[in-house]
Design a protein around this motif. Structure first.
Motif, short mmCIF file in Angstrom:
data_model
loop_
_atom_site.label_atom_id
_atom_site.label_comp_id
_atom_site.label_asym_id
_atom_site.label_seq_id
_atom_site.Cartn_x
_atom_site.Cartn_y
_atom_site.Cartn_z
N GLU A 108 0.81 -1.23 0.00
CA GLU A 108 0.00 0.00 0.00
C GLU A 108 0.84 1.27 0.00
N GLU A 109 1.79 1.37 0.89
CA GLU A 109 2.56 2.61 1.01
C GLU A 109 3.27 2.95 -0.29
N ARG A 110 3.89 1.95 -0.92
CA ARG A 110 4.59 2.20 -2.18
C ARG A 110 3.62 2.57 -3.30
N PHE A 111 2.46 1.90 -3.35
CA PHE A 111 1.48 2.22 -4.38
C PHE A 111 0.90 3.62 -4.15
N ASN A 112 0.57 3.94 -2.90
CA ASN A 112 0.05 5.27 -2.58
C ASN A 112 1.05 6.35 -2.98
N THR A 113 2.32 6.14 -2.65
CA THR A 113 3.36 7.11 -2.99
C THR A 113 3.48 7.28 -4.50
N ALA A 114 3.47 6.16 -5.23
CA ALA A 114 3.59 6.22 -6.68
C ALA A 114 2.39 6.93 -7.30
N THR A 115 1.20 6.67 -6.78
CA THR A 115 -0.01 7.32 -7.30
C THR A 115 0.02 8.81 -7.00
N GLN A 116 0.43 9.15 -5.79
CA GLN A 116 0.54 10.56 -5.42
C GLN A 116 1.53 11.28 -6.34
N ARG A 117 2.68 10.68 -6.56
CA ARG A 117 3.69 11.31 -7.42
C ARG A 117 3.19 11.49 -8.85
N ALA A 118 2.50 10.48 -9.37
CA ALA A 118 2.01 10.55 -10.75
C ALA A 118 0.95 11.64 -10.90
N LEU A 119 0.04 11.73 -9.95
CA LEU A 119 -1.02 12.75 -10.04
C LEU A 119 -0.48 14.15 -9.73
N GLU A 120 0.47 14.26 -8.81
CA GLU A 120 1.08 15.57 -8.54
C GLU A 120 1.87 16.06 -9.76
N ALA A 121 2.49 15.14 -10.49
CA ALA A 121 3.22 15.51 -11.71
C ALA A 121 2.26 16.06 -12.77
N LYS A 122 1.00 15.70 -12.66
CA LYS A 122 -0.03 16.21 -13.58
C LYS A 122 -0.69 17.47 -13.04
N GLY A 123 -0.24 17.96 -11.88
CA GLY A 123 -0.73 19.22 -11.36
C GLY A 123 -1.81 19.14 -10.30
N TYR A 124 -2.15 17.94 -9.85
CA TYR A 124 -3.16 17.77 -8.80
C TYR A 124 -2.48 17.75 -7.44
N SER A 125 -3.24 18.02 -6.38
CA SER A 125 -2.66 17.98 -5.04
C SER A 125 -3.43 16.97 -4.18
N ARG A 126 -2.69 16.31 -3.32
CA ARG A 126 -3.30 15.30 -2.44
C ARG A 126 -3.88 15.98 -1.21
N GLN A 127 -5.06 15.52 -0.82
CA GLN A 127 -5.68 15.98 0.42
C GLN A 127 -5.94 14.75 1.28
N ASP A 128 -5.77 14.91 2.57
CA ASP A 128 -5.97 13.77 3.46
C ASP A 128 -7.44 13.42 3.65
N GLY A 129 -8.31 14.41 3.62
CA GLY A 129 -9.70 14.15 3.92
C GLY A 129 -10.57 13.93 2.71
N ASN A 130 -10.84 14.99 1.98
CA ASN A 130 -11.84 14.92 0.93
C ASN A 130 -11.36 15.70 -0.29
N GLY A 131 -10.86 15.01 -1.30
CA GLY A 131 -10.41 15.67 -2.52
C GLY A 131 -11.51 15.71 -3.56
N ASP A 132 -11.27 16.42 -4.65
CA ASP A 132 -12.23 16.47 -5.76
C ASP A 132 -12.37 15.10 -6.42
N MET A 133 -11.27 14.34 -6.40
CA MET A 133 -11.26 13.00 -6.99
C MET A 133 -10.94 11.98 -5.90
N GLN A 134 -11.51 10.80 -6.07
CA GLN A 134 -11.26 9.70 -5.13
C GLN A 134 -10.59 8.58 -5.92
N VAL A 135 -9.40 8.20 -5.49
CA VAL A 135 -8.66 7.12 -6.14
C VAL A 135 -8.87 5.86 -5.29
N LEU A 136 -9.59 4.89 -5.84
CA LEU A 136 -9.84 3.62 -5.16
C LEU A 136 -9.03 2.53 -5.86
#
Length: 167
Positions: A54-82
């Motif tokens: 999980e930790e490695r996948f979460n980190t990789a997903t966060q990096r990929a989406l941040e590289a596209k200009g999105y920001s991660r939120q701990d609570g409630n983001g505009d998009m939900q990655v399941l």
């Protein structure tokens, strides 16, 4: 409450598909990147899900989406990655040419255990639960070394077609 439950059930169904299934990814054409700014990542801990990845996948997903200009939120983001991510061992057959003592070449059949990585991923609009992107992947692997670098490369490639955030 009902819509996220349906999403979780669909992810479970995706994970239980046969391993020989080719990779499938779909980005909804109507997705307008400027509609979304943030995301939240939530694993679906279904049967076979690997907590240790999980930790490695979460980190990789966060990096990929941040590289596209999105920001991660701990609570409630505009998009939900399941996602649900796991590995399976399945029987396989390996055929090898073997040189006989008389010089003839024979085919040796050997039963093997093959490792398969299985991923079901959905990115939803957190307002109305509309599917923005989904992928179902089942791939054999020979090297069980799931490094952060390999996760980063794989998730970046997987999300290649997902639109970047427009500022």
């Amino acid at each position: 409450m009902f819509v996220p439950l349906c999403g979780a059930l669909l992810l479970i169904a995706c994970v239980s598909e046969p391993a020989k299934q080719p990779a499938r990814a779909l980005s909804t054409p109507a997705v307008q990147a400027y509609d979304f700014r943030s995301f939240v990542i939530e694993p679906v801990r279904t049967k076979g899900h690997r907590l240790d990845l999980e930790e490695r996948f979460n980190t990789a997903t966060q990096r990929a989406l941040e590289a596209k200009g999105y920001s991660r939120q701990d609570g409630n983001g505009d998009m939900q990655v399941l996602y649900a991510l796991g590995t399976q061992t399945q029987p396989g057959i390996e055929l090898r040419p073997v040189m006989g003592s008389n010089g003839a070449v024979y085919t040796q059949t050997e039963m093997t255990n093959e490792q398969t990585a299985v991923l079901a991923l959905r990115i939803l609009d957190n307002r109305d639960q509309r599917v923005l992107f989904e992928a179902q992947i089942s791939r054999q692997f020979s090297d069980p070394n799931f490094t952060q670098e390999r996760f980063d490369q794989a998730v970046a490639k997987l999300l290649e077609e997902f639109p970047p955030h427009k500022r």
